[in-house]
Design a protein around this motif. Sequence first.
Motif, PDB file in Angstrom:
ATOM      1  N   SER A 295    -102.820 -14.995  84.588  1.00 48.91           N
ATOM      2  CA  SER A 295    -104.024 -14.285  84.136  1.00 48.91           C
ATOM      3  C   SER A 295    -103.900 -13.808  82.698  1.00 48.91           C
ATOM      4  O   SER A 295    -104.914 -13.631  82.018  1.00 48.91           O
ATOM      5  CB  SER A 295    -104.293 -13.073  85.043  1.00 48.91           C
ATOM      6  OG  SER A 295    -104.430 -13.457  86.386  1.00 48.91           O
ATOM      7  N   GLY A 296    -102.668 -13.597  82.238  1.00 50.01           N
ATOM      8  CA  GLY A 296    -102.467 -12.988  80.922  1.00 50.01           C
ATOM      9  C   GLY A 296    -102.336 -13.964  79.771  1.00 50.01           C
ATOM     10  O   GLY A 296    -102.048 -13.554  78.639  1.00 50.01           O
ATOM     11  N   GLY A 297    -102.526 -15.263  79.998  1.00 49.22           N
ATOM     12  CA  GLY A 297    -102.533 -16.224  78.911  1.00 49.22           C
ATOM     13  C   GLY A 297    -101.194 -16.828  78.565  1.00 49.22           C
ATOM     14  O   GLY A 297    -101.088 -17.614  77.611  1.00 49.22           O
ATOM     15  N   ILE A 298    -100.155 -16.479  79.310  1.00 51.86           N
ATOM     16  CA  ILE A 298     -98.823 -17.007  78.998  1.00 51.86           C
ATOM     17  C   ILE A 298     -98.754 -18.509  79.240  1.00 51.86           C
ATOM     18  O   ILE A 298     -98.241 -19.270  78.408  1.00 51.86           O
ATOM     19  CB  ILE A 298     -97.748 -16.254  79.811  1.00 51.86           C
ATOM     20  CG1 ILE A 298     -97.587 -14.831  79.257  1.00 51.86           C
ATOM     21  CG2 ILE A 298     -96.424 -16.981  79.793  1.00 51.86           C
ATOM     22  CD1 ILE A 298     -96.586 -13.980  80.008  1.00 51.86           C
TER      23      ILE A 298
ATOM     24  N   VAL B 178     -98.547 -24.370  77.175  1.00 46.94           N
ATOM     25  CA  VAL B 178     -99.143 -25.708  77.081  1.00 46.94           C
ATOM     26  C   VAL B 178     -99.355 -26.098  75.625  1.00 46.94           C
ATOM     27  O   VAL B 178     -98.986 -27.194  75.191  1.00 46.94           O
ATOM     28  CB  VAL B 178    -100.485 -25.753  77.844  1.00 46.94           C
ATOM     29  CG1 VAL B 178    -101.229 -27.046  77.516  1.00 46.94           C
ATOM     30  CG2 VAL B 178    -100.265 -25.657  79.331  1.00 46.94           C
ATOM     31  N   ASP B 179     -99.930 -25.204  74.839  1.00 45.55           N
ATOM     32  CA  ASP B 179    -100.195 -25.502  73.430  1.00 45.55           C
ATOM     33  C   ASP B 179     -98.898 -25.802  72.667  1.00 45.55           C
ATOM     34  O   ASP B 179     -98.854 -26.713  71.827  1.00 45.55           O
ATOM     35  CB  ASP B 179    -100.916 -24.318  72.766  1.00 45.55           C
ATOM     36  CG  ASP B 179    -102.321 -24.119  73.321  1.00 45.55           C
ATOM     37  OD1 ASP B 179    -102.877 -25.077  73.897  1.00 45.55           O
ATOM     38  OD2 ASP B 179    -102.855 -23.006  73.185  1.00 45.55           O
ATOM     39  N   PHE B 180     -97.847 -25.039  72.973  1.00 39.25           N
ATOM     40  CA  PHE B 180     -96.578 -25.227  72.273  1.00 39.25           C
ATOM     41  C   PHE B 180     -95.957 -26.575  72.607  1.00 39.25           C
ATOM     42  O   PHE B 180     -95.584 -27.344  71.712  1.00 39.25           O
ATOM     43  CB  PHE B 180     -95.619 -24.087  72.637  1.00 39.25           C
ATOM     44  CG  PHE B 180     -94.233 -24.255  72.077  1.00 39.25           C
ATOM     45  CD1 PHE B 180     -94.034 -24.332  70.703  1.00 39.25           C
ATOM     46  CD2 PHE B 180     -93.139 -24.350  72.924  1.00 39.25           C
ATOM     47  CE1 PHE B 180     -92.751 -24.493  70.175  1.00 39.25           C
ATOM     48  CE2 PHE B 180     -91.860 -24.506  72.402  1.00 39.25           C
ATOM     49  CZ  PHE B 180     -91.667 -24.577  71.028  1.00 39.25           C
ATOM     50  N   PHE B 181     -95.844 -26.895  73.896  1.00 35.20           N
ATOM     51  CA  PHE B 181     -95.198 -28.152  74.277  1.00 35.20           C
ATOM     52  C   PHE B 181     -96.063 -29.362  73.919  1.00 35.20           C
ATOM     53  O   PHE B 181     -95.537 -30.446  73.644  1.00 35.20           O
ATOM     54  CB  PHE B 181     -94.859 -28.145  75.763  1.00 35.20           C
ATOM     55  CG  PHE B 181     -93.738 -27.210  76.105  1.00 35.20           C
ATOM     56  CD1 PHE B 181     -92.475 -27.388  75.576  1.00 35.20           C
ATOM     57  CD2 PHE B 181     -93.947 -26.127  76.942  1.00 35.20           C
ATOM     58  CE1 PHE B 181     -91.436 -26.522  75.873  1.00 35.20           C
ATOM     59  CE2 PHE B 181     -92.924 -25.246  77.254  1.00 35.20           C
ATOM     60  CZ  PHE B 181     -91.662 -25.447  76.706  1.00 35.20           C
TER      61      PHE B 181
ATOM     62  N   GLU C 131     -97.407 -18.312  68.547  1.00 32.65           N
ATOM     63  CA  GLU C 131     -98.315 -17.884  69.606  1.00 32.65           C
ATOM     64  C   GLU C 131     -97.607 -17.804  70.955  1.00 32.65           C
ATOM     65  O   GLU C 131     -97.877 -16.932  71.772  1.00 32.65           O
ATOM     66  CB  GLU C 131     -99.488 -18.854  69.699  1.00 32.65           C
ATOM     67  CG  GLU C 131    -100.574 -18.634  68.682  1.00 32.65           C
ATOM     68  CD  GLU C 131    -101.341 -17.345  68.957  1.00 32.65           C
ATOM     69  OE1 GLU C 131    -101.819 -17.154  70.090  1.00 32.65           O
ATOM     70  OE2 GLU C 131    -101.430 -16.518  68.032  1.00 32.65           O
ATOM     71  N   ALA C 132     -96.677 -18.744  71.173  1.00 31.66           N
ATOM     72  CA  ALA C 132     -95.998 -18.823  72.478  1.00 31.66           C
ATOM     73  C   ALA C 132     -94.687 -18.049  72.522  1.00 31.66           C
ATOM     74  O   ALA C 132     -94.010 -18.042  73.559  1.00 31.66           O
ATOM     75  CB  ALA C 132     -95.717 -20.295  72.825  1.00 31.66           C
TER      76      ALA C 132
ATOM     77  N   LEU D 134    -105.243  -9.936  79.587  1.00 32.08           N
ATOM     78  CA  LEU D 134    -105.132  -9.359  80.928  1.00 32.08           C
ATOM     79  C   LEU D 134    -105.813  -8.004  80.949  1.00 32.08           C
ATOM     80  O   LEU D 134    -105.333  -7.039  80.344  1.00 32.08           O
ATOM     81  CB  LEU D 134    -103.651  -9.220  81.318  1.00 32.08           C
ATOM     82  CG  LEU D 134    -103.373  -8.665  82.721  1.00 32.08           C
ATOM     83  CD1 LEU D 134    -103.879  -9.628  83.798  1.00 32.08           C
ATOM     84  CD2 LEU D 134    -101.870  -8.429  82.919  1.00 32.08           C
ATOM     85  N   ASP D 135    -106.967  -7.915  81.633  1.00 34.41           N
ATOM     86  CA  ASP D 135    -107.646  -6.626  81.777  1.00 34.41           C
ATOM     87  C   ASP D 135    -107.329  -6.031  83.141  1.00 34.41           C
ATOM     88  O   ASP D 135    -106.583  -6.607  83.932  1.00 34.41           O
ATOM     89  CB  ASP D 135    -109.157  -6.795  81.592  1.00 34.41           C
ATOM     90  CG  ASP D 135    -109.745  -7.860  82.527  1.00 34.41           C
ATOM     91  OD1 ASP D 135    -109.079  -8.213  83.537  1.00 34.41           O
ATOM     92  OD2 ASP D 135    -110.851  -8.346  82.260  1.00 34.41           O
ATOM     93  N   MET D 136    -107.889  -4.878  83.415  1.00 32.54           N
ATOM     94  CA  MET D 136    -107.581  -4.193  84.670  1.00 32.54           C
ATOM     95  C   MET D 136    -108.081  -4.974  85.886  1.00 32.54           C
ATOM     96  O   MET D 136    -107.446  -4.959  86.949  1.00 32.54           O
ATOM     97  CB  MET D 136    -108.198  -2.786  84.666  1.00 32.54           C
ATOM     98  CG  MET D 136    -107.504  -1.817  83.727  1.00 32.54           C
ATOM     99  SD  MET D 136    -105.725  -1.624  84.090  1.00 32.54           S
ATOM    100  CE  MET D 136    -104.975  -2.592  82.789  1.00 32.54           C
TER     101      MET D 136
END
Length: 422
Positions: free
Chosen positions: A71-74, A79-82, A216-217, A260-262
């Motif tokens: 959920s937090g974009g990790i 994906v973008d890095f690899f 970014e990653a 990641l929001d509440m």
Amino acid sequence: MEALTLFGIFFILLLLSMPIGYAIGIATLITMLSHTTMPTLMIVQNSVAGVDSFPLMAIPFFMLAGNLMSSGGIAKRLVDFFESFIGHITGGLGMVTIVVCMFFAAISGSAVATVSAVGAFMIPEMVNHGYDKSFSVALTAAAGTIGVIIPPSVPFVIYGVVSGASITEMFTAGFLPGILMGIALMLVCYIVSKKKGYKGNDKRKNLRDIFTTFKEAFWAILSPVIILGGIYSGKFTPTEAAVVSVVYSFIVGVFVYRELDMKGAYNSVKDAIVVNGATTFMIGLSTAFAALLTMEQIPLKIAAFITNLSGNGIIILLLINIFLLIVGMFIDNIPATIILTPILLPIVVKFGMSPITFGIMLTMNLAIGFCTPPYGINLFVASAISKVRMESVTGQIMKFILALIIVLMLVTFWKPLTMVFL
């Protein structure tokens, strides 16, 4: 007779689509009432004792960490890095999916979490780049099996608790087999992509683009370094590492990537609670099931039957692998590990296999079951994400399963693959 009753009722209930936790509990209860004089209170006592374990506390926290990272974009930044490295080669996007699954495995410890997190955006991305949809689903489901081999791994925690093997040593032994599984799947992906014409990105990324995606990653890449580094350096136990993983994932998702929001955090906690509730229920009743097996000396009888089939260790190990592959097609990893470890571990030790190697072999067999029809959970998840009928994926998944079985045979018969770092 007790064994026939116990396993007979268990498999009949499974065929009737009864949830596996209930099937285990009912089979145990009926066998006790019909064949023993033991009080049924034993089921409750062993179920409670089975989940009263500090190492098992790692399971819900690794589940929650995986949800928070998704959920937090990790996962997206990984994906973008690899993709900046290998996205340009033939079948590059498929290979990116496999590599990200390998990396996400070092964060979540769960096959289902890996398939769910990575497949949610990689399957549509592959389809948009011309990949066959059923192939994309099959590849993601197969790559998700690595989620329980590369540490940290929830099934390794279960195996360590049941067998008494060191969980840290299990984590160490899982690295090479997990990497080999990824390489085998990438090889299949490349061969199929070459044949089908699945090309990579239009142009290769330059160093500046790679560095941008790395920045970014960076916090995503740092996660397994902190988790695994803390375990191997002795700074914290696997259970404590799971808690650290949750805190780290929350901080990065909320304050660094700000995705990641509440509401997302609440849904992550809720999903982890639901899955952990079902898992804990299965663990407790599987412990009672295994306790009944031990009290009735069923493992000794089964072990004697298997060893009487042949005195050749190679044949015995092949038979055990075939048996575990079949079991993995129908039974979840956790109850299968709890029930089968006391039965099979003494047999393989007799033929010279280390308990650590057997733990990897057992988990790999059952993990392959995650992507094997008819009841592979990874296939269900990947199919649900992509809205593809599972029947259309069956033909595509077989080539990946074959590659995984080849790696399984290497792990079974070549000891250095699991023991080189121990």
